[in-house]
Design a protein around this motif. Structure first.
Motif, mmCIF file in Angstrom:
data_model
loop_
_atom_site.group_PDB
_atom_site.id
_atom_site.type_symbol
_atom_site.label_atom_id
_atom_site.label_comp_id
_atom_site.label_asym_id
_atom_site.label_seq_id
_atom_site.Cartn_x
_atom_site.Cartn_y
_atom_site.Cartn_z
ATOM 1 N N SER A 218 0.833 -1.206 0.000
ATOM 2 C CA SER A 218 0.000 0.000 0.000
ATOM 3 C C SER A 218 0.869 1.258 0.000
ATOM 4 O O SER A 218 0.592 2.225 -0.713
ATOM 5 N N PHE A 219 1.921 1.222 0.831
ATOM 6 C CA PHE A 219 2.846 2.367 0.839
ATOM 7 C C PHE A 219 3.477 2.560 -0.539
ATOM 8 O O PHE A 219 3.573 3.683 -1.035
ATOM 9 N N LEU A 220 3.893 1.461 -1.147
ATOM 10 C CA LEU A 220 4.541 1.560 -2.461
ATOM 11 C C LEU A 220 3.602 2.186 -3.491
ATOM 12 O O LEU A 220 4.016 3.047 -4.279
ATOM 13 N N LEU A 221 2.348 1.757 -3.459
ATOM 14 C CA LEU A 221 1.381 2.348 -4.385
ATOM 15 C C LEU A 221 1.278 3.852 -4.121
ATOM 16 O O LEU A 221 1.263 4.668 -5.052
ATOM 17 N N GLY A 222 1.259 4.217 -2.843
ATOM 18 C CA GLY A 222 1.199 5.631 -2.479
ATOM 19 C C GLY A 222 2.413 6.392 -2.980
ATOM 20 O O GLY A 222 2.293 7.480 -3.553
ATOM 21 N N ILE A 223 3.588 5.789 -2.783
ATOM 22 C CA ILE A 223 4.825 6.437 -3.252
ATOM 23 C C ILE A 223 4.768 6.636 -4.755
ATOM 24 O O ILE A 223 5.098 7.702 -5.284
ATOM 25 N N ARG A 224 4.310 5.578 -5.450
ATOM 26 C CA ARG A 224 4.254 5.641 -6.910
ATOM 27 C C ARG A 224 3.363 6.809 -7.343
ATOM 28 O O ARG A 224 3.744 7.649 -8.159
ATOM 29 N N THR B 137 -4.763 7.911 -4.867
ATOM 30 C CA THR B 137 -4.069 6.980 -3.965
ATOM 31 C C THR B 137 -2.629 7.396 -3.699
ATOM 32 O O THR B 137 -1.717 6.591 -3.787
ATOM 33 N N GLU B 138 -2.438 8.693 -3.411
ATOM 34 C CA GLU B 138 -1.054 9.095 -3.122
ATOM 35 C C GLU B 138 -0.708 8.718 -1.676
ATOM 36 O O GLU B 138 -1.547 8.198 -0.932
ATOM 37 N N LEU B 139 0.511 8.998 -1.287
ATOM 38 C CA LEU B 139 1.042 8.473 -0.031
ATOM 39 C C LEU B 139 0.199 8.840 1.202
ATOM 40 O O LEU B 139 -0.019 8.025 2.082
ATOM 41 N N MET B 140 -0.266 10.073 1.255
ATOM 42 C CA MET B 140 -1.031 10.511 2.422
ATOM 43 C C MET B 140 -2.377 9.793 2.498
ATOM 44 O O MET B 140 -2.809 9.362 3.571
ATOM 45 N N PHE B 141 -3.016 9.649 1.351
ATOM 46 C CA PHE B 141 -4.300 8.958 1.283
ATOM 47 C C PHE B 141 -4.129 7.498 1.730
ATOM 48 O O PHE B 141 -4.907 6.978 2.525
#
Ligand code: ADP
Ligand code: MG
Lengths: 252, 241
Positions: A16-22, A183-187
């Motif tokens: 989930s974090f990786l998707l946010g980072i991306r 779906t950015e990192l904060m979300f």
């Protein structure tokens, strides 16, 4: 707060974090690049000084365009990006087209960044010695040719630290775009925190990730800046072209 | 017919009457030196000839055309080159690209041809060994020689020099003046604003003495330097010679 818990959250939710980072990186990078293009255009137009010989019509037209651009800059620098995001997203969504959230996010961060970039570019242009412009014009180059080949390259170089800083700012400030549920990192962090109820640990991990992203970006930007400065102040390393000309001459 | 005719030119900046009725001619192939105290309007006069400034009254006829009525200013400027006190080399490119850029953009030459012409002109000014150097690495004298080569690359019919050696260390003045002398020997038409009286005496076909916006005296260098008619000219020369 326990560090062990942080690591546990990280290992359990790293996808989930990786998707946010991306998403954060995509939004921040494209926002910075498109924003730079907008800034070059807007800042470039604002910095144009009409020839002393320009007609009255052109001078009036220039004044009107300058005013419109000035309003754009003031509005986007003078209101929070979070407000811009919800306003523009729903304005377009309900009145024009049901647009993709990612497209909306990139659009919003780009025009927001564009307003800042325009001022950065404009002061970069103003820092270029007027003699550069006069020399180019005295050779017969048009104001457009002069801008593209002589002034802008130097302005971008002058302004590179400030331009790079916009990328860092965008990596952090794209977090407000969670307001339109991309779906950015904060979300992503909010979702993880909501699932685990470990708010402190989750947001600590989030903060560390942001810190890594910004530090890493700074390092890359510094390396690029150093490289740019080196080419113009170091003596030419190898002079291959010159030698080939010499050889050609001898053969003549 | 003169290649440049300055007729009763007036120009003011705000309340400051900088050019106050200037007239003189330049014949094809001649070198005209503009001399006079600083603030007398010499730079402004040159800048008006290059249309970096516009005049308020009078006429400037260059190559048979009233330059304040021409429509294609860029085409005109290509024919009238300018060399500046501060060199103004393009800092973002090396020596050869400085000399190629306008050839490609203005004269639409292909890059190879432009490169050859650039190298010829750089060799002529003694800078053929520095084609890949960036301006920041050159001395003042070297920069100014490149600036002259760059101006030559677009085939100007007239060259304007605004104090080309005033920003140089004394030991570099000679190398730049020699390049200008060589151009004079090739019959390049030139208007040179200078404080180098020795140069004006040797090279000029005509010397124009300007003082607070008017031409006080003009003539052959030996007339101006040996028998100045005007008291102000005499005072000025006594100070600088
Ligand atoms: N762009 C400008 N705006 C206002 N005043 C100017 C400008 N350029 C020159 N001047 C004024 O015009 C006068 C003549 O300047 P200049 O032509 O540079 O003289 P010179 O080259 O003989 O020293 C000076 O008083 C100067 O301050
Ligand atoms: Mg001057």
């Amino acid at each position: 707060m326990s560090l062990a818990k942080c690591l546990e959250i990280l290992s359990k939710y790293y996808l989930s974090f990786l998707l946010g980072i991306r998403t954060t990186l995509i939004v921040a990078l494209s926002g910075t690049l498109i924003g730079l293009c907008i800034g070059l255009l807007v800042g470039g137009v604002r910095a144009i000084k009409l020839d002393k010989t320009a007609s009255g019509f052109n001078k009036t037209l220039k004044k009107i365009i300058d005013l419109i651009l000035k309003v754009y800059i003031e509005v986007f620098r003078g209101t929070p990006m979070m407000v811009q995001a919800v306003f523009i997203y729903y304005l377009v969504y309900t009145n024009i087209v049901r647009w993709d959230k990612m497209v909306a996010a990139i659009f919003i961060i780009s025009i927001n960044t564009g307003a800042y970039m325009a001022e950065i570019v404009r002061s970069g242009i103003q820092a270029v010695d007027v003699g550069q412009n006069e020399a180019a014009r005295s050779l017969g180059m048009s104001s457009m040719q002069t801008m593209m080949n002589v002034i802008l390259p130097q302005a971008i170089k002058n302004a590179f630290p400030a331009i790079g800083n916009e990328l860092i700012v965008n990596i952090k400030d794209s977090s407000v775009l969670m307001i339109i549920s991309i779906t950015e990192l904060m979300f992503q962090s909010n979702s993880i925190a909501g699932t685990t109820y470990r708010f402190t640990e989750t947001y600590f991990v989030t903060a560390m990730i942001y810190l890594c992203l910004t530090t890493f970006s700074s390092l890359i930007l510094n390396a690029i800046e150093k490289k740019m400065n080196n080419t113009e102040t170091s003596l030419p390393q190898s002079d291959t072209n010159f030698h080939s000309i010499n050889i050609a001459k001898k053969g003549d | 017919m003169p290649i440049v005719e300055i007729k009763n030119v007036q120009k003011h900046f705000g309340a400051n009457e900088v050019l106050d009725d200037i007239s003189f001619n330049v014949e094809k192939g001649d070198v005209v030196c503009l001399i006079g105290p600083s603030g007398s309007g010499k730079s402004t006069m040159l800048r008006c000839i290059n249309l970096l400034e516009t005049i308020d009254k009078g006429e400037i006829i260059v190559l048979g055309e009233d330059i304040n009525k021409i429509s294609d200013i860029n085409a005109y400027r290509q024919k009238v080159g300018m060399v500046f006190q501060q060199f103004n080399l393009f800092n973002n490119m090396n020596v050869i690209d400085n000399c190629i850029l306008a050839q490609v953009k203005v004269l639409k030459r292909d890059k190879e041809e432009a490169r050859k012409i650039a190298i010829n002109n750089l060799t002529k000014v003694g800078m053929g060994d520095f084609i890949n150097a960036y301006p920041a690495t050159l001395s003042g004298g070297q920069k100014q020689r490149v600036a002259i080569a760059r101006a030559l690359c677009v085939d100007p019919e007239i060259l304007l020099f605004d104090e080309p050696t005033s920003a140089l260390d004394p030991e570099m003045v000679g190398e730049v003046l020699n390049v200008i002398k060589d151009l004079a020997d090739e019959d390049m038409t030139m208007i040179v604003v200078t404080h180098e009286m020795g140069f004006a005496r040797d090279v000029a076909d005509k010397v124009v003495f300007m003082d607070s916006g008017i031409v006080l005296e003009e003539g052959r260098p030996e007339e101006i330097f040996n028998n100045p008619k005007n008291e102000r000219t005499r005072q000025f020369l006594a100070r600088v010679l």
